[in-house]
Design an enzyme around this catalytic site. Structure first.
Site, PDB file in Angstrom:
ATOM      1  CB  ALA A   1     -21.774 -23.223 -35.393  1.00 16.44           C
TER       2      ALA A   1
ATOM      3  N   GLY B   1     -20.056 -27.840 -37.760  1.00 15.47           N
ATOM      4  CA  GLY B   1     -21.284 -28.254 -37.112  1.00 15.47           C
ATOM      5  C   GLY B   1     -22.368 -29.192 -38.158  1.00 15.47           C
TER       6      GLY B   1
ATOM      7  CD  GLU C   1     -18.900 -30.701 -34.693  1.00 10.06           C
ATOM      8  OE1 GLU C   1     -19.489 -29.596 -34.940  1.00 10.06           O
ATOM      9  OE2 GLU C   1     -18.371 -31.109 -33.978  1.00 10.06           O
TER      10      GLU C   1
ATOM     11  CD  GLU D   1     -15.821 -27.017 -36.854  1.00  8.48           C
ATOM     12  OE1 GLU D   1     -15.071 -27.581 -37.940  1.00  8.48           O
ATOM     13  OE2 GLU D   1     -16.957 -27.484 -36.766  1.00  8.48           O
TER      14      GLU D   1
END
Ligand code: 3HC
Ligand code: NAI
Length: 693
Positions: free
Chosen positions: A66, A105, A108, A128
């Protein structure tokens, strides 16, 4: 080729569409990247000739996560969930083509693709937890469905990057393709899938591995227990574990909801704010405004170290580990022999633990030369002095170095407190002199304070920064002042700790409060470990401090089995009744009326003066930015990373509150607590240290 938006393009090659993202530096999942993903997949599917999609990134890496800089700001563009659903819900297979790092992310995203291929140098991870978070886009629900619960627990709580080969072994990557040929390899893989009519593999539907762990809470209990020490104080590891439990015990969509809830809790908490701040602080610390990145550097191929004591030996090891030969100089043969033997012993201990081979040990020792002749340093590119902490001796050494060492070499001092400019004045080339302040044990501790002298040249600073990185340190550039940044602030805490035990607390009270705050140990346990007799002299000792009293009784710390604490044979510490009595007697002798001191007061008295001193350091320009001070404390003194460092902690409490307390203490106890002008100014303006630019 079709342009999807400013970061995404789509190229159709027969039956395979290649969706390419290009958003430097690391293809983080910013709004345009999320838009590009959703729109790109949709557009590929709209073309009936397309039977599969390859998702690939330009630049040095696949999506690295992210966009951390977007956190805490209002949402924009396609949500990550919508982008992921567009991929996973696609009616044709999407293949993630991974190079560099697929992190957070980014992984992911790859987990919502139906297949994953990677080059051997690629790495995957869910880091994370290092930002005080958990993978908030399905990572905790999908990962265990592929790799199983045990491996998933390890990955989400460590945040470590896993190499492509290991990923392939655990099924996270379906195929490895040749290095440098990712695009072609991924297209070929996609064609194969289409030709073989392989099904759309949706990770969310793969339940076998999570079901295998259902009804076995002991897996989680054992994991928590085994890692309790590693996770102490941190919230994120426990939340990550809870998510994996949810993956095991709940249907996929329920698990996603649990993940979301826990993610939001972490995201809005102070720990993650601190850890995200540290992420950027660790990168900012390398930047020196007036020493641009293209500053010319000095090639460093050979290093000299002077003094083979506690510090010199550790300093030498840093360079040997990086493959740089070292000559180490001592004054006496026995000191040299002892120093070299200690280095060898350290390496052999590492080898015993399996982290080096016997050949590695010999290779490192083979690059090390001991000598009694300072002249042998003539051809060195960098010389680091680590002799006794005495100005006359240091000046004598630097005077000699000036005559011996080739021009252009860097002359560094490892002094802890002394004035680097005065040391430099012993040479005719002060521009070549700089402080390299390592922390003990120098081969282990990550921090290096680089002390910029008044005349240190820009190439000397740039090279020092570059070398620090090369030997695996994190370097903060600081200015000349007694104790520089770290020890100068430490002195504040030490002073208060000593006062507190006279006024009413016991050493173990102070230590407990600071341990619970998150330090690895409190100041008294630390003193016992280091040895109370560092800098103590029997002749000069006059029972004027608790330390002197203890040393006079031969309670010199862990090494003598007693110091502030009593120690058993395994070096376990116990509060000492003897010390308690000594403290009470000493306080009575000093006429101190002891009182009950609260834990809050202990913490505030130890920490707020440090924040205030940090403000003075900034005011005087001895640190470039407040986050550099935080980096020093996290990496040099074990300040808990989830509290972001002393300056960030001050910001978190509110500088107005810190100021009010300092004023209160000043009124009660005197000038030691006088607030700095900068603290007063920022508190008055309702600003934070972080707001200083
Ligand atoms: N968001 C925003 N900026 C990022 C970023 C991210 N995720 N990752 C890196 N950057 C920036 C850095 O701040 C740096 O900027 P600068 O040049 O202005 O200082 C630049 O990208 C280059 O980064 P590095 O200097 O770290 O480059 P390296 O090549 O050494 O390392 C890396 C690359 C391994 C990708 C490293 O940057 C990294 O570990 N990044 C963070 C990865 C991460 O933690 N991802 C998880 C994010 S949280 C998440 O995904 C939540 C999700 O579950 C919902
Ligand atoms: P030490 O006493 O263990 O080692 C100093 C060594 O220097 C001795 O072996 C001595 O024989 C040698 N020496 C003295 N004069 C010399 C000379 N003229 N030429 C060559 N060798 C000489 O001391 P330590 O702890 O290693 O400290 C060295 C320096 O590092 C000091 O300036 C100290 O302040 C600083 N420092 C110490 C830290 C610590 O935790 N010990 C941490 C950071 C810095």
């Amino acid at each position: 080729m079709t342009v999807i938006n400013e970061v995404a393009t789509l190229a159709v090659e027969g039956e395979v569409a290649v969706l390419t993202l290009n958003s430097p530096p690391v293809n983080a999942l910013s709004a345009p990247v999320r838009d590009g993903l959703a729109l790109g997949v949709k557009q590929a599917m709209a073309n009936t000739a397309v039977k599969a999609v390859v998702l690939i990134c330009e630049g040095k890496t696949f999506i690295a996560g992210a966009d951390i800089s977007e956190f805490g700001k209002p949402p924009k563009g396609t949500s990550l969930f919508d982008a992921l659903n567009a991929i996973e819900g696609a009616s044709i297979p999407v293949v993630a083509a991974i190079h560099g790092t697929a992190l957070g992310g980014g992984l992911e995203v790859a987990l919502t693709c139906h297949y994953r291929v990677a080059v051997p140098s690629a790495k995957c991870g869910l880091p994370e937890v290092k930002l005080g978070l958990l993978p908030g886009a399905g990572g905790t629900q999908r990962l265990p469905r592929i790799v199983g619960v045990e491996k998933a627990l390890e990955m989400v709580t460590s945040g470590e990057h896993v190499g492509a080969a290991a990923c392939a072994e655990m099924g996270l990557v379906d195929a490895l393709v040749d290095e440098g040929k990712l695009r072609d390899g991924a297209i070929a893989f996609a064609r194969k899938i289409v030709a073989e009519k392989r099904p759309l593999k949706r990770v969310r539907d793969m339940n076998e591995k999570v079901e295998a762990a259902r009804g076995k809470p002991e897996i989680f209990a054992a994991f928590r227990k085994a890692n309790a020490k590693r996770f102490r104080g941190f919230q994120a590891p426990e939340s990550n574990i809870k998510c994996i439990e949810a993956a095991v015990n709940l249907p996929f969509d329920e698990g996603l909801k649990a993940e979301r809830k826990l993610f939001m809790e972490l995201m809005t908490g102070t720990q993650s704010a601190a850890q995200r701040y540290v992420f950027f602080a660790e990168r900012a610390v390398w930047k020196v405004p007036d020493v641009p990145e293209d500053t010319q550097t000095i090639p460093i191929a050979k290093v000299g170290v002077i003094g083979a004591g506690t510090m010199g030996g550790g300093i030498a090891m840093n360079f040997l580990n990086a493959g740089i030969p070292v000559t180490i100089v001592e004054t006496k043969q026995d000191a040299l022999d002892r120093g070299l033997a200690t280095i060898r012993k350290n390496y052999e201990n590492t080898a015993k633990r399996g982290r080096l081979t016997a050949a590695d040990v010999e290779k490192r020792m083979g690059m090390l030369k001991g000598t009694l002749a300072l002249e042998e340093l003539a051809d060195r590119d960098l010389v680091i002095e680590a002799v006794f902490e005495n100005m006359d001796i240091k000046k004598e050494v630097f005077g000699k170095l000036d005559r011996i060492v080739k021009q252009g070499a860097i002359l560094a001092t490892n002094t802890s407190y002394l004035n680097v400019d005065e040391i430099a004045s012993a040479t005719k080339r002060p521009e070549s002199v700089i402080g390299w302040h390592f922390f003990s044990p120098a081969n282990v501790m990550q921090l290096l304070e680089l002390v910029r002298g008044e005349k240190s040249s820009k190439p000397v600073i740039a090279t020092s920064m570059q070398m620090a990185r090369k030997i695996g340190k994190i370097a903060a550039l600081v200015g000349v002042c007694p104790g520089f940044v770290g020890n100068r602030m430490l002195a504040q805490r030490q002073r208060e700790a000593q006062k507190l035990i006279l006024e009413g607390a016991m050493p173990w009270d102070v230590d407990r409060v600071l341990y619970d705050f998150g330090f690895p140990m409190g100041p008294f346990a630390m003193s016992d470990l280091a040895g109370l007799d560092i800098g103590w002299s029997k002749e000069k000792s006059s029972s004027s401090t608790m330390r002197e009293i203890l040393c006079e009784m031969d309670r010199r710390g862990q090494k003598t089995g007693a110091g502030f604490y009593d120690y058993d044979a395994e070096r376990n510490a116990k509060p000492s009744p003897v010390v308690e009595k000594l403290i009470l007697e000493f306080a009575a002798k000093k006429g101190v009326n002891r009182r009950t001191i609260s834990d809050d007061e202990i913490l505030e008295r130890c920490v707020y003066p440090m924040i205030n001193e940090g403000a003075k350091i900034l005011e005087e320009g001895k640190a470039i930015r407040s986050s550099d001070i935080d980096i020093v404390w996290i990496n040099g003194y074990g300040w808990p990373v989830y509290r972001g460092g002393p300056m960030f902690y001050g910001d978190t409490i509110g500088l107005d509150k810190v100021l009010a307390k300092m004023k209160q203490f000043e009124g009660q106890m005197g000038a030691e607590f006088a607030p700095s002008k900068l603290l007063e100014k920022l508190a008055g303006e309702g600003r934070r240290f972080q707001d200083l630019k």
